[in-house]
Write a protein that holds these residues in place. Structure first.
Motif, mmCIF file in Angstrom:
data_model
loop_
_atom_site.group_PDB
_atom_site.id
_atom_site.type_symbol
_atom_site.label_atom_id
_atom_site.label_comp_id
_atom_site.label_asym_id
_atom_site.label_seq_id
_atom_site.Cartn_x
_atom_site.Cartn_y
_atom_site.Cartn_z
ATOM 1 N N UNK A 1 0.829 -1.205 0.000
ATOM 2 C CA UNK A 1 0.000 0.000 0.000
ATOM 3 C C UNK A 1 0.870 1.265 0.000
ATOM 4 N N UNK A 2 1.978 1.235 0.728
ATOM 5 C CA UNK A 2 2.860 2.400 0.800
ATOM 6 C C UNK A 2 3.539 2.694 -0.536
ATOM 7 N N UNK A 3 3.912 1.643 -1.268
ATOM 8 C CA UNK A 3 4.632 1.841 -2.529
ATOM 9 C C UNK A 3 3.715 1.842 -3.749
ATOM 10 N N UNK A 4 2.545 1.209 -3.621
ATOM 11 C CA UNK A 4 1.653 1.082 -4.767
ATOM 12 C C UNK A 4 2.118 0.046 -5.773
ATOM 13 N N UNK A 5 3.072 -0.797 -5.343
ATOM 14 C CA UNK A 5 3.637 -1.806 -6.253
ATOM 15 C C UNK A 5 3.709 -3.172 -5.587
ATOM 16 N N UNK A 6 3.448 -4.199 -6.376
ATOM 17 C CA UNK A 6 3.766 -5.561 -5.956
ATOM 18 C C UNK A 6 5.096 -5.880 -6.616
ATOM 19 N N UNK A 7 6.089 -6.178 -5.787
ATOM 20 C CA UNK A 7 7.430 -6.479 -6.289
ATOM 21 C C UNK A 7 7.624 -7.983 -6.373
ATOM 22 N N UNK A 8 8.397 -8.435 -7.360
ATOM 23 C CA UNK A 8 8.691 -9.876 -7.423
ATOM 24 C C UNK A 8 9.336 -10.344 -6.130
ATOM 25 N N UNK A 9 8.965 -11.557 -5.722
ATOM 26 C CA UNK A 9 9.513 -12.135 -4.491
ATOM 27 C C UNK A 9 10.998 -12.408 -4.614
ATOM 28 N N UNK A 10 11.563 -12.807 -3.508
ATOM 29 C CA UNK A 10 13.000 -13.108 -3.523
ATOM 30 C C UNK A 10 13.266 -14.370 -4.337
ATOM 31 N N UNK A 11 14.453 -14.446 -4.887
ATOM 32 C CA UNK A 11 14.848 -15.609 -5.678
ATOM 33 C C UNK A 11 15.065 -16.790 -4.744
ATOM 34 N N UNK A 12 14.344 -17.864 -4.991
ATOM 35 C CA UNK A 12 14.495 -19.068 -4.167
ATOM 36 C C UNK A 12 15.045 -20.210 -5.013
ATOM 37 N N UNK A 13 15.961 -19.862 -5.919
ATOM 38 C CA UNK A 13 16.581 -20.873 -6.755
ATOM 39 C C UNK A 13 15.837 -21.114 -8.055
ATOM 40 N N UNK A 14 14.808 -20.330 -8.297
ATOM 41 C CA UNK A 14 14.107 -20.471 -9.574
ATOM 42 C C UNK A 14 14.842 -19.651 -10.630
ATOM 43 N N UNK B 1 6.657 -28.546 -6.308
ATOM 44 C CA UNK B 1 6.411 -27.837 -5.052
ATOM 45 C C UNK B 1 5.326 -26.768 -5.211
ATOM 46 N N UNK B 2 5.409 -25.995 -6.278
ATOM 47 C CA UNK B 2 4.463 -24.898 -6.482
ATOM 48 C C UNK B 2 3.047 -25.375 -6.763
ATOM 49 N N UNK B 3 2.936 -26.452 -7.503
ATOM 50 C CA UNK B 3 1.636 -26.891 -7.994
ATOM 51 C C UNK B 3 1.051 -28.052 -7.202
ATOM 52 N N UNK B 4 1.637 -28.342 -6.030
ATOM 53 C CA UNK B 4 1.259 -29.535 -5.271
ATOM 54 C C UNK B 4 -0.033 -29.403 -4.469
ATOM 55 N N UNK B 5 -0.544 -28.224 -4.312
ATOM 56 C CA UNK B 5 -1.750 -28.043 -3.500
ATOM 57 C C UNK B 5 -2.915 -28.818 -4.107
ATOM 58 N N UNK B 6 -3.559 -29.686 -3.308
ATOM 59 C CA UNK B 6 -4.737 -30.385 -3.841
ATOM 60 C C UNK B 6 -5.779 -29.367 -4.289
ATOM 61 N N UNK B 7 -6.258 -29.529 -5.492
ATOM 62 C CA UNK B 7 -7.254 -28.603 -6.017
ATOM 63 C C UNK B 7 -6.673 -27.385 -6.703
ATOM 64 N N UNK B 8 -5.342 -27.335 -6.881
ATOM 65 C CA UNK B 8 -4.710 -26.190 -7.541
ATOM 66 C C UNK B 8 -5.300 -25.997 -8.936
ATOM 67 N N UNK B 9 -5.664 -24.763 -9.243
ATOM 68 C CA UNK B 9 -6.228 -24.427 -10.556
ATOM 69 C C UNK B 9 -5.286 -23.451 -11.257
ATOM 70 N N UNK B 10 -4.345 -23.998 -11.995
ATOM 71 C CA UNK B 10 -3.286 -23.202 -12.617
ATOM 72 C C UNK B 10 -3.823 -22.167 -13.594
#
Length: 120
Positions: free
Chosen positions: A16-29, A88-97
Protein backbone atom coordinates in the motif's frame (compact mmCIF):
# COMPACT_ATOMS: atom_id res chain seq x y z
CA UNK A 1 -10.17 -9.01 -17.03
CA UNK A 2 -9.41 -7.87 -13.50
CA UNK A 3 -6.36 -9.32 -11.75
CA UNK A 4 -5.75 -9.35 -8.00
CA UNK A 5 -2.86 -9.89 -5.65
CA UNK A 6 -3.66 -11.44 -2.26
CA UNK A 7 -1.32 -11.16 0.68
CA UNK A 8 -1.01 -11.07 4.46
CA UNK A 9 -1.46 -7.86 6.51
CA UNK A 10 2.24 -7.11 7.06
CA UNK A 11 3.09 -7.33 3.36
CA UNK A 12 -0.07 -5.37 2.53
CA UNK A 13 1.23 -2.36 4.45
CA UNK A 14 4.40 -2.28 2.33
CA UNK A 15 2.49 -2.74 -0.91
CA UNK A 16 0.00 0.00 0.00
CA UNK A 17 2.86 2.40 0.80
CA UNK A 18 4.63 1.84 -2.53
CA UNK A 19 1.65 1.08 -4.77
CA UNK A 20 3.64 -1.81 -6.25
CA UNK A 21 3.77 -5.56 -5.96
CA UNK A 22 7.43 -6.48 -6.29
CA UNK A 23 8.69 -9.88 -7.42
CA UNK A 24 9.51 -12.14 -4.49
CA UNK A 25 13.00 -13.11 -3.52
CA UNK A 26 14.85 -15.61 -5.68
CA UNK A 27 14.50 -19.07 -4.17
CA UNK A 28 16.58 -20.87 -6.76
CA UNK A 29 14.11 -20.47 -9.57
CA UNK A 30 14.93 -18.91 -12.90
CA UNK A 31 13.76 -15.48 -11.72
CA UNK A 32 11.81 -14.03 -8.82
CA UNK A 33 8.11 -13.61 -9.50
CA UNK A 34 5.06 -11.93 -8.06
CA UNK A 35 1.77 -13.80 -8.17
CA UNK A 36 -1.73 -12.72 -9.20
CA UNK A 37 -5.10 -14.26 -9.92
CA UNK A 38 -8.33 -13.51 -11.67
CA UNK A 39 -10.32 -14.91 -8.73
CA UNK A 40 -12.40 -12.16 -7.11
CA UNK A 41 -12.94 -14.37 -4.07
CA UNK A 42 -9.82 -16.40 -3.34
CA UNK A 43 -9.89 -20.16 -3.02
CA UNK A 44 -6.82 -21.11 -0.96
CA UNK A 45 -6.46 -24.55 -2.52
CA UNK A 46 -6.96 -23.33 -6.08
CA UNK A 47 -4.31 -20.64 -5.59
CA UNK A 48 -1.85 -22.76 -3.61
CA UNK A 49 -2.19 -20.40 -0.63
CA UNK A 50 -3.07 -23.02 1.94
CA UNK A 51 -2.10 -22.64 5.57
CA UNK A 52 -0.64 -26.14 5.94
CA UNK A 53 2.97 -24.97 6.31
CA UNK A 54 2.66 -21.21 6.78
CA UNK A 55 0.28 -20.08 9.48
CA UNK A 56 -0.29 -16.58 8.11
CA UNK A 57 -3.38 -15.85 6.03
CA UNK A 58 -2.02 -14.94 2.62
CA UNK A 59 -5.54 -14.09 1.41
CA UNK A 60 -6.29 -11.55 4.17
CA UNK A 61 -5.72 -8.46 2.00
CA UNK A 62 -6.42 -7.84 -1.66
CA UNK A 63 -4.98 -5.45 -4.23
CA UNK A 64 -6.27 -4.83 -7.73
CA UNK A 65 -3.81 -4.59 -10.62
CA UNK A 66 -4.05 -1.25 -12.45
CA UNK A 67 -1.63 -2.08 -15.28
CA UNK A 68 -1.28 -5.72 -16.32
CA UNK A 69 1.12 -5.13 -19.22
CA UNK A 70 3.81 -7.35 -17.69
CA UNK A 71 1.53 -9.93 -16.05
CA UNK A 72 1.46 -13.27 -17.88
CA UNK A 73 -0.47 -16.51 -17.36
CA UNK A 74 1.50 -19.03 -15.30
CA UNK A 75 0.60 -21.80 -17.75
CA UNK A 76 2.52 -19.93 -20.48
CA UNK A 77 5.70 -19.66 -18.39
CA UNK A 78 5.75 -22.84 -16.30
CA UNK A 79 7.71 -24.85 -18.88
CA UNK A 80 10.74 -22.62 -18.19
CA UNK A 81 10.99 -23.89 -14.62
CA UNK A 82 12.68 -27.07 -13.37
CA UNK A 83 10.25 -29.92 -12.60
CA UNK A 84 11.25 -30.01 -8.91
CA UNK A 85 9.96 -26.44 -8.48
CA UNK A 86 6.79 -27.15 -10.41
CA UNK A 87 6.12 -30.09 -8.11
CA UNK A 88 6.41 -27.84 -5.05
CA UNK A 89 4.46 -24.90 -6.48
CA UNK A 90 1.64 -26.89 -7.99
CA UNK A 91 1.26 -29.53 -5.27
CA UNK A 92 -1.75 -28.04 -3.50
CA UNK A 93 -4.74 -30.38 -3.84
CA UNK A 94 -7.25 -28.60 -6.02
CA UNK A 95 -4.71 -26.19 -7.54
CA UNK A 96 -6.23 -24.43 -10.56
CA UNK A 97 -3.29 -23.20 -12.62
CA UNK A 98 -5.59 -21.43 -15.07
CA UNK A 99 -6.14 -18.83 -12.32
CA UNK A 100 -2.42 -18.23 -11.68
CA UNK A 101 -0.72 -15.18 -13.21
CA UNK A 102 2.86 -13.99 -12.67
CA UNK A 103 5.17 -11.05 -13.29
CA UNK A 104 8.91 -10.58 -13.05
CA UNK A 105 8.62 -6.77 -12.86
CA UNK A 106 7.00 -4.42 -10.32
CA UNK A 107 3.25 -4.22 -10.93
CA UNK A 108 1.17 -1.16 -9.96
CA UNK A 109 -1.80 -1.95 -7.73
CA UNK A 110 -4.39 -0.25 -5.55
CA UNK A 111 -5.94 -1.57 -2.33
CA UNK A 112 -9.20 -3.34 -3.08
CA UNK A 113 -11.30 -4.55 -0.15
CA UNK A 114 -12.50 -8.11 -0.54
CA UNK A 115 -16.22 -8.51 -1.06
CA UNK A 116 -18.05 -10.51 1.56
CA UNK A 117 -17.99 -14.16 0.65
CA UNK A 118 -21.41 -15.55 -0.14
CA UNK A 119 -23.08 -17.47 2.66
CA UNK A 120 -25.11 -20.68 2.35
Amino acid sequence: MTLYHYTHPEAAEKIAASGLVLPGRDVGMISPLSWFTDMEIPDRNALGLTMHFLTIDRTARRFRVVDDTWVKPWRDLRRKFPPRYLDQLEASPGALLMHWWVAARPIPVVPDPRPEEPTG
